[in-house]
Scaffold this motif. Structure first.
Motif, PDB file in Angstrom:
ATOM      1  N   SER A   1       0.826  -1.210   0.000  1.00  0.00           N
ATOM      2  CA  SER A   1       0.000   0.000   0.000  1.00  0.00           C
ATOM      3  C   SER A   1       0.857   1.255   0.000  1.00  0.00           C
ATOM      4  CB  SER A   1      -0.927   0.004   1.222  1.00  0.00           C
ATOM      5  OG  SER A   1      -1.896  -1.010   1.126  1.00  0.00           O
TER       6      SER A   1
ATOM      7  N   THR B   1     -17.034  -0.094   9.291  1.00  0.00           N
ATOM      8  CA  THR B   1     -16.096   0.319   8.257  1.00  0.00           C
ATOM      9  C   THR B   1     -15.610   1.727   8.563  1.00  0.00           C
ATOM     10  OG1 THR B   1     -15.764   0.500   5.862  1.00  0.00           O
ATOM     11  CG2 THR B   1     -17.853   1.296   6.727  1.00  0.00           C
TER      12      THR B   1
ATOM     13  N   SER C   1      -7.491  -1.977   8.132  1.00  0.00           N
ATOM     14  CA  SER C   1      -8.036  -2.216   6.798  1.00  0.00           C
ATOM     15  C   SER C   1      -7.854  -1.006   5.899  1.00  0.00           C
ATOM     16  CB  SER C   1      -9.524  -2.575   6.890  1.00  0.00           C
ATOM     17  OG  SER C   1      -9.709  -3.786   7.587  1.00  0.00           O
ATOM     18  N   LEU C   2      -7.967   0.201   6.487  1.00  0.00           N
ATOM     19  CA  LEU C   2      -7.771   1.417   5.717  1.00  0.00           C
ATOM     20  C   LEU C   2      -6.329   1.509   5.221  1.00  0.00           C
ATOM     21  CD1 LEU C   2      -9.484   3.878   4.889  1.00  0.00           C
ATOM     22  CD2 LEU C   2      -8.550   5.080   6.874  1.00  0.00           C
TER      23      LEU C   2
ATOM     24  N   ARG D   1      -5.991  -0.955   2.368  1.00  0.00           N
ATOM     25  CA  ARG D   1      -6.950  -0.858   1.271  1.00  0.00           C
ATOM     26  C   ARG D   1      -6.303  -0.585  -0.088  1.00  0.00           C
ATOM     27  NH1 ARG D   1     -11.940   2.775   2.527  1.00  0.00           N
ATOM     28  NH2 ARG D   1     -12.290   1.033   3.966  1.00  0.00           N
TER      29      ARG D   1
ATOM     30  N   ARG E   1      -5.329  -3.737  -1.661  1.00  0.00           N
ATOM     31  CA  ARG E   1      -6.413  -4.686  -1.897  1.00  0.00           C
ATOM     32  C   ARG E   1      -7.366  -4.261  -3.004  1.00  0.00           C
ATOM     33  NH1 ARG E   1      -8.490  -7.444   3.574  1.00  0.00           N
ATOM     34  NH2 ARG E   1      -9.351  -8.781   1.950  1.00  0.00           N
ATOM     35  N   VAL E   2      -7.358  -2.985  -3.388  1.00  0.00           N
ATOM     36  CA  VAL E   2      -8.315  -2.543  -4.399  1.00  0.00           C
ATOM     37  C   VAL E   2      -7.664  -2.028  -5.681  1.00  0.00           C
ATOM     38  CG1 VAL E   2      -9.970  -1.941  -2.592  1.00  0.00           C
ATOM     39  CG2 VAL E   2      -8.504  -0.158  -3.532  1.00  0.00           C
TER      40      VAL E   2
END
Length: 424
Positions: free
Chosen positions: A84, A180, A224-225, A228, A231-232
């Motif tokens: 990331s 979230t 998760s942020l 992210r 992951r995206v």
């Protein structure tokens, strides 16, 4: 064949095997044959092979997580953060470089190169999500209009050591709950689905809130942020490069134009598949981290609602497919939530044995390296093996009535939509 049909005895321990529907028999004591997943025969052979492989390794990964704990997920999280960081640095460098070349250019070529770098920076920009977009089709609940529900969430937050969510949302159509973090400000959003709440006893709702707020207490959403972009981004790039499905004949092309079109389709398709493969690989690593986070949140669910309520919650989740038909537009206007809760409670009592089998069968059917949650059966095993805990949060009957009264209007909206859909 009924849900509890007896077929034969386990070759390992002699326990009578159980069968649920068309599933292959398994031993409820030693789990013999529980890993025997068979994909539907109507699927292509290569998809059946890939799915069988995924289920086999997902089964083993969930078993390791249940027996060894969550420590193995840390290395994967560090890897995701490293990827990331690179993915954030690349568009930032492209943006700075593009602006520099355009503003302080020496040649016209610098302007062209700078203009090409800006779309790269835009395509690779970090995507943090938008609260306004997330709210579509959902309802934001304020403390003034739903004080009892906010008070209960505050009690659970205090019991788990979690900060309160910044935004509480109710989704009339969802059978799930989630936490979230969205936007540049990192707003923590708790979402509760009406059908799920209708399926749970009040102590199970406390355990559910403990689980979701446990993610906030454990800073899982913040993690998760951070992960992210990894992951995206590759999945987004894969979708951008995905070639059109229409070939040169469909487009009415001929000669060199058709050749060039098909060549670009081939190049884009290859790059799209490579990026999608990278996206899948990264998400396998990320899903392992997600499953460990779910296990940690289950510990706080038991802390808030008590071990018995947390285990009962997992049984309720295992039985959700049995309740879907009970949440319908046939209920009388004004009492939909009450009728749904009554019907679902009766269904749970009548199908206790089947729900236990469904929970254990989930260990086979839901196992996947791509799953964001451990299977319900493994989660139940993990909590059942821990020392039992009493509930830190208890809810009075008056408070229960107040909470349900605040949820009821959103159940009525769902009932009205279902009645209109089925013309009841």
């Amino acid at each position: 064949m009924t849900a509890t049909s007896i077929v034969e005895s386990c070759p390992n321990c002699g326990t009578t095997l159980a069968v649920l529907g068309e599933a292959a028999p398994w031993c409820t004591a030693c789990e013999w044959n529980l890993d025997a997943y068979t994909p539907p025969q109507k699927w292509p052979w290569y998809w059946r092979a890939m799915t069988r492989l995924d289920h086999r390794h997902g089964f083993r990964a969930d078993l390791r997580l249940t027996t060894e704990g969550t420590g193995s997920s840390r290395a994967g999280f560090v890897f995701l953060c490293a990827v990331s960081a690179i993915l954030v640095a690349v568009p930032l460098a492209a943006l700075i470089g593009g602006l520099y070349l355009i503003i302080w250019h020496r040649h016209n070529l610098d302007i062209l190169l700078g203009a090409l770098l800006l779309p790269v920076a835009y395509a690779l920009r970090p995507r943090l999500g938008r609260v306004r977009r997330y709210l579509r089709g959902r309802y934001r609940l304020d403390p003034e209009t739903t004080p009892a529900l906010h008070e209960l969430i505050g009690q659970v937050a205090a019991a788990t050591g979690a900060p309160r969510p910044d935004i509480l949302i109710i989704d009339p159509y969802s059978w799930t709950a989630s936490v979230t973090v969205l936007g540049i400000r990192g707003r923590r959003i708790l979402t509760l689905g009406v059908p799920l709440l209708a399926s749970l006893r009040i102590e199970e709702i406390v355990a559910l809130l403990g689980h979701e707020l446990g993610h906030i207490a454990n800073k899982d959403s913040r993690r998760s942020l951070l992960a992210r972009p990894a992951r995206v981004t590759f999945g987004h790039l894969s979708s951008i490069l995905r070639p059109p499905t229409a070939n040169w004949l469909d487009q009415g092309m001929h000669g060199f134009e058709a050749l060039l079109y098909e060549l670009l389709r081939l190049i884009n398709g290859t790059l799209s598949w490579l990026l999608f493969g990278l996206h899948l690989g990264i998400n396998v690593v990320g899903s392992g981290h997600d499953r460990a986070a779910e296990q940690r949140a289950d510990v706080l669910a038991a802390q808030a609602g008590g071990t018995a309520a947390a285990l009962s919650l997992l049984d309720a989740l295992a039985g959700l497919p049995l309740y879907h038909s009970l949440v319908s537009g046939a209920s009388e206007a004004g009492v939909a939530l009450h009728e749904w809760r009554t019907d679902i409670a009766g269904c749970r009592d009548r199908h206790t044995d089947q729900i236990v089998l469904r929970r254990q069968l989930s260990i086979r059917e839901d196992a996947s390296l791509f799953a964001s949650h451990p299977t319900t059966g493994r989660r139940h095993q993990f909590l059942a093996a821990r020392p039992p805990q009493d509930a830190a949060v208890t809810v009075t009957e008056a408070q229960t009535r107040s909470v349900l009264r605040e949820i009821a209007p959103y159940a009525e909206r769902l009932r009205a939509d279902l009645a209109e859909e089925y013309e009841m």
